[in-house]
Design a protein around this motif. Sequence first.
Motif, short mmCIF file in Angstrom:
data_model
loop_
_atom_site.label_atom_id
_atom_site.label_comp_id
_atom_site.label_asym_id
_atom_site.label_seq_id
_atom_site.Cartn_x
_atom_site.Cartn_y
_atom_site.Cartn_z
N ALA A 72 28.95 -22.84 -30.45
CA ALA A 72 27.64 -23.04 -29.84
C ALA A 72 27.30 -21.84 -28.94
N ASP A 73 26.02 -21.74 -28.60
CA ASP A 73 25.58 -20.63 -27.75
C ASP A 73 26.27 -20.66 -26.39
N LYS A 74 26.43 -21.88 -25.84
CA LYS A 74 27.11 -22.02 -24.55
C LYS A 74 28.53 -22.54 -24.81
N PRO A 75 29.54 -21.95 -24.19
CA PRO A 75 30.92 -22.39 -24.45
C PRO A 75 31.23 -23.73 -23.79
N ILE A 93 32.89 -38.53 -15.25
CA ILE A 93 32.72 -37.11 -14.98
C ILE A 93 32.17 -36.38 -16.19
N TRP A 94 32.50 -36.83 -17.42
CA TRP A 94 32.02 -36.11 -18.60
C TRP A 94 30.50 -36.28 -18.76
N ASN A 95 29.95 -37.41 -18.35
CA ASN A 95 28.51 -37.59 -18.39
C ASN A 95 27.82 -36.80 -17.28
N THR A 96 28.41 -36.80 -16.09
CA THR A 96 27.85 -36.02 -14.99
C THR A 96 27.84 -34.54 -15.33
N ALA A 97 28.94 -34.05 -15.88
CA ALA A 97 29.02 -32.63 -16.24
C ALA A 97 27.97 -32.28 -17.28
N THR A 98 27.85 -33.11 -18.31
CA THR A 98 26.86 -32.85 -19.36
C THR A 98 25.45 -32.85 -18.78
N HIS A 99 25.17 -33.79 -17.90
CA HIS A 99 23.86 -33.86 -17.25
C HIS A 99 23.55 -32.59 -16.46
N GLN A 100 24.59 -31.96 -15.94
CA GLN A 100 24.43 -30.74 -15.15
C GLN A 100 24.48 -29.47 -16.00
N GLY A 101 24.50 -29.65 -17.32
CA GLY A 101 24.49 -28.49 -18.21
C GLY A 101 25.84 -27.92 -18.55
N VAL A 102 26.90 -28.64 -18.21
CA VAL A 102 28.27 -28.18 -18.52
C VAL A 102 28.70 -28.83 -19.84
N ARG A 103 28.87 -28.02 -20.87
CA ARG A 103 29.30 -28.57 -22.17
C ARG A 103 30.73 -29.11 -22.05
N THR A 104 30.92 -30.31 -22.57
CA THR A 104 32.16 -31.04 -22.33
C THR A 104 32.73 -31.60 -23.62
N ALA A 105 34.05 -31.58 -23.72
CA ALA A 105 34.77 -32.26 -24.79
C ALA A 105 35.77 -33.21 -24.14
N VAL A 106 35.73 -34.47 -24.52
CA VAL A 106 36.67 -35.46 -23.99
C VAL A 106 37.28 -36.19 -25.17
N ILE A 107 38.56 -35.92 -25.43
CA ILE A 107 39.23 -36.37 -26.64
C ILE A 107 40.40 -37.28 -26.28
N GLY A 108 40.34 -38.53 -26.76
CA GLY A 108 41.46 -39.44 -26.57
C GLY A 108 41.60 -39.97 -25.16
N TRP A 109 40.65 -39.67 -24.29
CA TRP A 109 40.74 -40.17 -22.91
C TRP A 109 40.27 -41.62 -22.87
N PRO A 110 41.04 -42.51 -22.25
CA PRO A 110 40.64 -43.92 -22.22
C PRO A 110 39.23 -44.12 -21.66
N MET A 111 38.48 -44.97 -22.33
CA MET A 111 37.13 -45.37 -21.93
C MET A 111 36.09 -44.28 -22.12
N SER A 112 36.40 -43.26 -22.91
CA SER A 112 35.40 -42.21 -23.18
C SER A 112 34.77 -42.36 -24.56
N GLN A 113 35.12 -43.41 -25.27
CA GLN A 113 34.66 -43.58 -26.64
C GLN A 113 33.28 -44.23 -26.69
N LYS A 114 32.67 -44.13 -27.88
CA LYS A 114 31.37 -44.77 -28.17
C LYS A 114 30.27 -44.31 -27.23
N GLN A 115 30.26 -43.03 -26.90
CA GLN A 115 29.23 -42.52 -26.00
C GLN A 115 27.87 -42.44 -26.69
N THR A 116 26.82 -42.70 -25.94
CA THR A 116 25.46 -42.59 -26.44
C THR A 116 24.59 -41.99 -25.33
#
Length: 234
Positions: free
Chosen positions: A88-91, A31-54
């Motif tokens: 950032a400009d967008k929250p 969901i964090w990648n989908t949200a970012t792709h749709q222009g929704v700024r996202t923070a995902v901290i300590g959630w399993p399998m969210s690490q090492k994003q590229t």
Amino acid sequence: SGIPMNAFYDSANGKTYSFPDDCAVIRATPIWNTATHQGVRTAVIGWPMSQKQTGPDKAAYCDDRFDKTLTDQQRLDSVVQILNHDHADKPLRLVITYVYNTDTVGHKFGPDSPEMAEAVNHLDGELEQFCLSVVAWFNATHSPQDDLVFLFTTDHGMETVDMDVNMERLLGGDLAKGAKIITSGPMATITLTGVPENQKADRVKQIIAKLKEHEFVSAWPSHEVPKEYHFDDP
């Protein structure tokens, strides 16, 4: 998603994983990648399998690794710190984090233990302070017309365990020879990595028959696992 258990053997690459923290293992789109792709700024901290994003859909904030040494309070505090220092400009609009102490205590002492009750009460206090801090940030950075939504969820419930199952003992030495056995919670996989190809079919039949002698075990060859388990990945 490609992740059947906390620990698993991938027959496609010959690797054994145990609580992996590399999001590249996931075959679904988080969901964090989908949200970012749709222009929704996202923070995902300590959630399993969210690490090492590229890549271009990487969350605005994420971890390089899952840090097991952090307490729930430290992880919640880090989220509040990110919110208050993000200019950032967008929250940030989607913020995801994870707490684990109740899970750890429940696995160790059981869901009905006094230790579990104490852990839940302690977490309740931590979450209250977290929510108050987030509300303060939101009120200081958003207009009265904006909405703030908290969503609390869990990945599983718990039952008291009254039996431990040892797969090696169930199978016996001869059937377990040459087999890679991975157990994780109530599930197990047996992969015949060290069995000659011309002997595998017979060994599978023998293993299934042996396991089905026990009324507390359900067992299938990999190609016959019921579809509702979504277990047909390599």
